[in-house]
Scaffold this active site. Sequence first.
Site, PDB file in Angstrom:
ATOM      1  N   THR A   3       5.992   0.642 -38.229  1.00  0.00           N
ATOM      2  CA  THR A   3       6.725   1.397 -37.217  1.00  0.00           C
ATOM      3  C   THR A   3       7.789   0.519 -36.565  1.00  0.00           C
ATOM      4  OG1 THR A   3       4.839   0.976 -35.821  1.00  0.00           O
ATOM      5  CG2 THR A   3       5.064   3.202 -36.618  1.00  0.00           C
ATOM      6  N   ASP A  12      -4.784  -4.301 -35.901  1.00  0.00           N
ATOM      7  CA  ASP A  12      -3.588  -4.008 -35.127  1.00  0.00           C
ATOM      8  C   ASP A  12      -2.946  -2.798 -35.841  1.00  0.00           C
ATOM      9  OD1 ASP A  12      -1.190  -4.499 -33.522  1.00  0.00           O
ATOM     10  OD2 ASP A  12      -0.323  -5.236 -35.382  1.00  0.00           O
ATOM     11  N   LEU A  13      -2.072  -2.068 -35.179  1.00  0.00           N
ATOM     12  CA  LEU A  13      -1.511  -0.872 -35.827  1.00  0.00           C
ATOM     13  C   LEU A  13      -0.136  -1.153 -36.450  1.00  0.00           C
ATOM     14  CD1 LEU A  13      -1.689   2.192 -36.407  1.00  0.00           C
ATOM     15  CD2 LEU A  13      -0.749   2.586 -34.138  1.00  0.00           C
ATOM     16  N   ASP A  14       0.862  -1.359 -35.581  1.00  0.00           N
ATOM     17  CA  ASP A  14       2.228  -1.551 -36.078  1.00  0.00           C
ATOM     18  C   ASP A  14       2.306  -2.869 -36.857  1.00  0.00           C
ATOM     19  OD1 ASP A  14       2.799   0.716 -34.677  1.00  0.00           O
ATOM     20  OD2 ASP A  14       3.740  -0.293 -32.985  1.00  0.00           O
ATOM     21  N   LYS A  73      -1.094  -8.585 -25.157  1.00  0.00           N
ATOM     22  CA  LYS A  73      -1.292  -9.726 -26.044  1.00  0.00           C
ATOM     23  C   LYS A  73      -0.275 -10.788 -25.604  1.00  0.00           C
ATOM     24  CE  LYS A  73      -2.262  -6.482 -29.805  1.00  0.00           C
ATOM     25  NZ  LYS A  73      -1.800  -5.834 -31.035  1.00  0.00           N
ATOM     26  N   ARG A  75       5.874  -2.138 -24.301  1.00  0.00           N
ATOM     27  CA  ARG A  75       7.169  -1.469 -24.112  1.00  0.00           C
ATOM     28  C   ARG A  75       7.961  -2.056 -22.937  1.00  0.00           C
ATOM     29  NH1 ARG A  75       6.301   4.613 -23.133  1.00  0.00           N
ATOM     30  NH2 ARG A  75       4.933   4.222 -24.898  1.00  0.00           N
ATOM     31  N   GLU A 110      -3.837  -9.035 -37.772  1.00  0.00           N
ATOM     32  CA  GLU A 110      -2.662  -8.974 -36.892  1.00  0.00           C
ATOM     33  C   GLU A 110      -1.397  -9.451 -37.598  1.00  0.00           C
ATOM     34  OE1 GLU A 110      -2.033  -7.714 -32.906  1.00  0.00           O
ATOM     35  OE2 GLU A 110      -0.664  -8.722 -34.290  1.00  0.00           O
ATOM     36  N   ASP A 111      -0.278  -8.809 -37.284  1.00  0.00           N
ATOM     37  CA  ASP A 111       0.988  -9.240 -37.894  1.00  0.00           C
ATOM     38  C   ASP A 111       1.851 -10.044 -36.917  1.00  0.00           C
ATOM     39  OD1 ASP A 111       1.638  -6.923 -36.295  1.00  0.00           O
ATOM     40  OD2 ASP A 111       3.592  -6.931 -37.292  1.00  0.00           O
ATOM     41  N   SER A 154      -4.287  -2.037 -30.500  1.00  0.00           N
ATOM     42  CA  SER A 154      -2.825  -1.976 -30.515  1.00  0.00           C
ATOM     43  C   SER A 154      -2.232  -1.926 -29.115  1.00  0.00           C
ATOM     44  CB  SER A 154      -2.378  -0.723 -31.290  1.00  0.00           C
ATOM     45  OG  SER A 154      -0.999  -0.493 -31.109  1.00  0.00           O
ATOM     46  N   ALA A 155      -1.052  -2.534 -28.981  1.00  0.00           N
ATOM     47  CA  ALA A 155      -0.336  -2.501 -27.703  1.00  0.00           C
ATOM     48  C   ALA A 155       0.341  -1.145 -27.496  1.00  0.00           C
ATOM     49  CB  ALA A 155       0.722  -3.596 -27.689  1.00  0.00           C
ATOM     50  N   SER A 156       0.414  -0.363 -28.562  1.00  0.00           N
ATOM     51  CA  SER A 156       1.194   0.872 -28.480  1.00  0.00           C
ATOM     52  C   SER A 156       0.495   1.993 -27.729  1.00  0.00           C
ATOM     53  CB  SER A 156       1.543   1.362 -29.888  1.00  0.00           C
ATOM     54  OG  SER A 156       2.198   2.605 -29.795  1.00  0.00           O
ATOM     55  N   LYS A 195       7.634  -7.726 -31.698  1.00  0.00           N
ATOM     56  CA  LYS A 195       6.411  -7.252 -32.356  1.00  0.00           C
ATOM     57  C   LYS A 195       5.183  -7.602 -31.532  1.00  0.00           C
ATOM     58  CE  LYS A 195       7.824  -6.896 -37.114  1.00  0.00           C
ATOM     59  NZ  LYS A 195       7.746  -7.456 -38.468  1.00  0.00           N
ATOM     60  N   GLY A 196       4.366  -6.616 -31.265  1.00  0.00           N
ATOM     61  CA  GLY A 196       3.138  -6.842 -30.500  1.00  0.00           C
ATOM     62  C   GLY A 196       3.360  -6.909 -29.001  1.00  0.00           C
ATOM     63  N   VAL A 197       4.627  -6.866 -28.578  1.00  0.00           N
ATOM     64  CA  VAL A 197       4.970  -6.961 -27.148  1.00  0.00           C
ATOM     65  C   VAL A 197       5.025  -5.544 -26.573  1.00  0.00           C
ATOM     66  CG1 VAL A 197       6.736  -7.771 -25.517  1.00  0.00           C
ATOM     67  CG2 VAL A 197       6.298  -9.056 -27.624  1.00  0.00           C
TER      68      VAL A 197
HETATM   69  P1  B16 Z   1       4.806   1.703 -27.531  1.00  0.00           P
HETATM   70  P2  B16 Z   1       1.024  -3.195 -32.156  1.00  0.00           P
HETATM   71  C1  B16 Z   1       3.177  -2.762 -30.614  1.00  0.00           C
HETATM   72  O1  B16 Z   1       2.191  -2.290 -31.479  1.00  0.00           O
HETATM   73  C2  B16 Z   1       4.502  -2.976 -31.337  1.00  0.00           C
HETATM   74  O2  B16 Z   1       4.373  -4.020 -32.282  1.00  0.00           O
HETATM   75  C3  B16 Z   1       5.569  -3.318 -30.343  1.00  0.00           C
HETATM   76  O3  B16 Z   1       6.807  -3.494 -31.001  1.00  0.00           O
HETATM   77  C4  B16 Z   1       5.678  -2.194 -29.298  1.00  0.00           C
HETATM   78  O4  B16 Z   1       6.647  -2.517 -28.314  1.00  0.00           O
HETATM   79  C5  B16 Z   1       4.308  -2.022 -28.652  1.00  0.00           C
HETATM   80  O5  B16 Z   1       3.345  -1.732 -29.637  1.00  0.00           O
HETATM   81  C6  B16 Z   1       4.310  -0.896 -27.629  1.00  0.00           C
HETATM   82  O6  B16 Z   1       4.531   0.316 -28.283  1.00  0.00           O
HETATM   83  O7  B16 Z   1       6.167   1.668 -26.981  1.00  0.00           O
HETATM   84  O8  B16 Z   1       4.604   2.729 -28.610  1.00  0.00           O
HETATM   85  O9  B16 Z   1       3.756   1.816 -26.453  1.00  0.00           O
HETATM   86  O10 B16 Z   1       1.692  -4.115 -33.096  1.00  0.00           O
HETATM   87  O11 B16 Z   1       0.269  -3.877 -31.021  1.00  0.00           O
HETATM   88  O12 B16 Z   1       0.178  -2.149 -32.856  1.00  0.00           O
HETATM   89 MG    MG Z   2       1.622  -5.392 -34.795  1.00  0.00          MG
END
Ligand code: B16
Ligand code: MG
Length: 218
Positions: A19, A11-13, A147, A51, A171-172, A116-118, A47-49
């Site tokens: 971040t 996972d990234l964040d 996720k 945007r 994963e965090d 990553s969800a980001s 976290k992990g949710v």
């Molecule tokens: P973005 P991960 C997630 O990353 C974050 O934990 C979460 O807080 C954020 O809302 C989501 O990415 C979407 O990010 O707005 O940059 O698309 O933990 O899955 O790496």
């Molecule tokens: Mg994360």
Amino acid sequence: MNNNIELCIFDLDGVIVDTAKYHFLAWKKLAKEFGYELTKKQNEKLKGVSRVESLKLILQWAGVHKTEEEQIELARIKNDNYVQLIQTLKPEDIFPGVKNFIFDLKKNGIKCSIGSASKNTKLILRKLKILDLFDYIVDGNMTKYSKPHPEVFLKSSEVLGIKPQNTIVFEDAAKGIEAALAGGMFAIGVGNTEDLPTAHYVISGFTDFSLSRLKETK
Ligand code: B16
Ligand code: MG
């Protein structure tokens, strides 16, 4: 744990870089605009949710209604702020030990990918100068489901041709652990057992963590 490890998905964040603090600042600023004070504890739940889902949660906590169109605009404003905040990210911001651990895995023929969800994943990896370190990258632009759906992790194993049972996820977030479990993968929580009770194993970070320690985990 199955000792035939072929792929590790990160996972990234919260696993590679922190971040979450920037997401918090950007969400806090946005929430203030509609008169709501977002707390750190609430930010933990984001976290992990994704945007859009994060925004929907914040609106729900605030008891504020916004149309779909307004929500798209608010998510854009939040992201513009967030992207501005992460411009300062640099290689030194990578959590201690992660890079060495990945080198260790790669030296031993284990593939490494990102799940990553980001939607800002590639920008972040570029800032950290580790974009080329991974065999494959799955980010929020490539998935239909968030996720705890396992799509974000299954995509890596499918593309790299590796069975989920030979895949380990780091994963965090509790939702990310659920996603890894739903995908039939071995789930290692990065954080503490209290927050990640369903993980197969929990580490506090990557300092002193190695492939041999990974193989000892049960
Ligand atoms: P973005 P991960 C997630 O990353 C974050 O934990 C979460 O807080 C954020 O809302 C989501 O990415 C979407 O990010 O707005 O940059 O698309 O933990 O899955 O790496
Ligand atoms: Mg994360």
